[in-house]
Scaffold this motif. Structure first.
Motif, PDB file in Angstrom:
ATOM      1  N   LEU A 175       0.758  -0.928   0.108  1.00  0.00           N
ATOM      2  CA  LEU A 175      -0.112   0.115  -0.116  1.00  0.00           C
ATOM      3  C   LEU A 175       0.914   1.331   0.078  1.00  0.00           C
ATOM      4  O   LEU A 175       0.736   2.244  -1.163  1.00  0.00           O
ATOM      5  CB  LEU A 175      -0.638   0.122   1.448  1.00  0.00           C
ATOM      6  CG  LEU A 175      -1.744  -1.343   1.257  1.00  0.00           C
ATOM      7  CD1 LEU A 175      -2.719  -0.771   3.016  1.00  0.00           C
ATOM      8  CD2 LEU A 175      -2.585  -0.859  -0.033  1.00  0.00           C
ATOM      9  N   SER A 176       1.833   1.296   0.804  1.00  0.00           N
ATOM     10  CA  SER A 176       3.281   2.461   0.397  1.00  0.00           C
ATOM     11  C   SER A 176       4.065   2.044   1.108  1.00  0.00           C
ATOM     12  O   SER A 176       4.596   0.797   2.016  1.00  0.00           O
ATOM     13  CB  SER A 176       2.354   3.377   2.164  1.00  0.00           C
ATOM     14  OG  SER A 176       2.124   3.071   3.324  1.00  0.00           O
ATOM     15  N   LYS A 177       4.837   2.649   0.814  1.00  0.00           N
ATOM     16  CA  LYS A 177       6.787   2.871   1.575  1.00  0.00           C
ATOM     17  C   LYS A 177       6.483   3.500   2.813  1.00  0.00           C
ATOM     18  O   LYS A 177       5.870   4.535   3.694  1.00  0.00           O
ATOM     19  CB  LYS A 177       7.042   3.400   0.560  1.00  0.00           C
ATOM     20  CG  LYS A 177       7.690   2.580  -0.923  1.00  0.00           C
ATOM     21  CD  LYS A 177       8.633   3.863  -1.784  1.00  0.00           C
ATOM     22  CE  LYS A 177      10.233   2.942  -0.861  1.00  0.00           C
ATOM     23  NZ  LYS A 177      11.088   3.767  -2.018  1.00  0.00           N
ATOM     24  N   ILE A 178       7.442   2.800   3.665  1.00  0.00           N
ATOM     25  CA  ILE A 178       7.513   3.636   5.672  1.00  0.00           C
ATOM     26  C   ILE A 178       9.040   3.340   5.519  1.00  0.00           C
ATOM     27  O   ILE A 178       9.307   2.001   5.274  1.00  0.00           O
ATOM     28  CB  ILE A 178       6.386   2.034   6.612  1.00  0.00           C
ATOM     29  CG1 ILE A 178       6.803   0.794   6.300  1.00  0.00           C
ATOM     30  CG2 ILE A 178       5.156   2.399   5.980  1.00  0.00           C
ATOM     31  CD1 ILE A 178       5.681   0.178   7.235  1.00  0.00           C
ATOM     32  N   ASP A 179       9.063   3.622   7.309  1.00  0.00           N
ATOM     33  CA  ASP A 179      11.236   3.642   7.332  1.00  0.00           C
ATOM     34  C   ASP A 179      11.234   2.511   8.233  1.00  0.00           C
ATOM     35  O   ASP A 179       9.943   1.778   8.428  1.00  0.00           O
ATOM     36  CB  ASP A 179      11.050   5.188   7.284  1.00  0.00           C
ATOM     37  CG  ASP A 179      10.636   5.506   9.293  1.00  0.00           C
ATOM     38  OD1 ASP A 179      10.059   5.156  10.226  1.00  0.00           O
ATOM     39  OD2 ASP A 179       9.754   6.773   9.183  1.00  0.00           O
ATOM     40  N   GLU A 180      11.534   2.493   8.405  1.00  0.00           N
ATOM     41  CA  GLU A 180      12.793   1.415   8.815  1.00  0.00           C
ATOM     42  C   GLU A 180      11.657   1.426  10.579  1.00  0.00           C
ATOM     43  O   GLU A 180      11.925   0.609  10.750  1.00  0.00           O
ATOM     44  CB  GLU A 180      13.729   1.181   8.796  1.00  0.00           C
ATOM     45  CG  GLU A 180      14.430  -0.166   9.863  1.00  0.00           C
ATOM     46  CD  GLU A 180      15.654  -1.049  10.148  1.00  0.00           C
ATOM     47  OE1 GLU A 180      16.006  -1.781  10.468  1.00  0.00           O
ATOM     48  OE2 GLU A 180      16.499  -0.101   9.057  1.00  0.00           O
ATOM     49  N   ALA A 181      11.901   2.605  10.991  1.00  0.00           N
ATOM     50  CA  ALA A 181      11.769   2.487  12.347  1.00  0.00           C
ATOM     51  C   ALA A 181       9.955   2.632  12.471  1.00  0.00           C
ATOM     52  O   ALA A 181       9.822   2.120  13.447  1.00  0.00           O
ATOM     53  CB  ALA A 181      11.583   4.412  13.049  1.00  0.00           C
ATOM     54  N   GLU A 182       9.505   2.858  11.648  1.00  0.00           N
ATOM     55  CA  GLU A 182       7.984   3.298  11.145  1.00  0.00           C
ATOM     56  C   GLU A 182       7.686   1.204  11.367  1.00  0.00           C
ATOM     57  O   GLU A 182       6.805   0.925  12.710  1.00  0.00           O
ATOM     58  CB  GLU A 182       6.960   3.702  10.401  1.00  0.00           C
ATOM     59  CG  GLU A 182       5.331   3.632  10.477  1.00  0.00           C
ATOM     60  CD  GLU A 182       4.762   4.642   9.340  1.00  0.00           C
ATOM     61  OE1 GLU A 182       3.974   4.399   9.444  1.00  0.00           O
ATOM     62  OE2 GLU A 182       5.681   5.245   8.853  1.00  0.00           O
ATOM     63  N   ALA A 183       8.443   0.109  10.422  1.00  0.00           N
ATOM     64  CA  ALA A 183       7.985  -0.591  10.357  1.00  0.00           C
ATOM     65  C   ALA A 183       8.300  -1.480  11.789  1.00  0.00           C
ATOM     66  O   ALA A 183       7.673  -1.890  11.831  1.00  0.00           O
ATOM     67  CB  ALA A 183       9.199  -1.172   9.599  1.00  0.00           C
TER      68      ALA A 183
END
Length: 90
Positions: A55-63
């Motif tokens: 659905l979208s790219k997220i940053d590693e910290a959010e992941a």
């Protein structure tokens, strides 16, 4: 309940550029990345996955924060991981 689960792109499939091999907590599956058009996904990127689609790219910290939360949710996360293990996009 259906959840969006973070996964890390391992590789873009060369013969099918809309598909990427993605690692989700040790489970690797082909995921359709064709919906992400604003910022081309690359290996090493984290994405939010729902029913086999990114659905979208997220940053590693959010992941990482999302995975920690989902693991704490318990059964809903376990059910979603089981569905992922049993799924497959060819």
């Amino acid at each position: 309940m259906c959840l969006g689960i973070p996964g890390e792109i391992v590789e873009i499939l060369p013969d099918q550029p809309d598909l990427a091999k993605v690692d989700v907590s040790g489970v690797r599956r082909a995921i359709n990345i064709g919906l992400i058009t604003d910022d081309e996904p690359r290996p090493g990127d984290w994405i939010l996955i729902h029913v086999g689609f990114a659905l979208s790219k997220i940053d590693e910290a959010e992941a990482k924060a999302t995975l920690d939360f989902l693991e704490g949710v318990g059964q809903a996360y376990a059910d979603e991981m089981e569905a992922l293990r049993e799924s497959g996009i060819e």
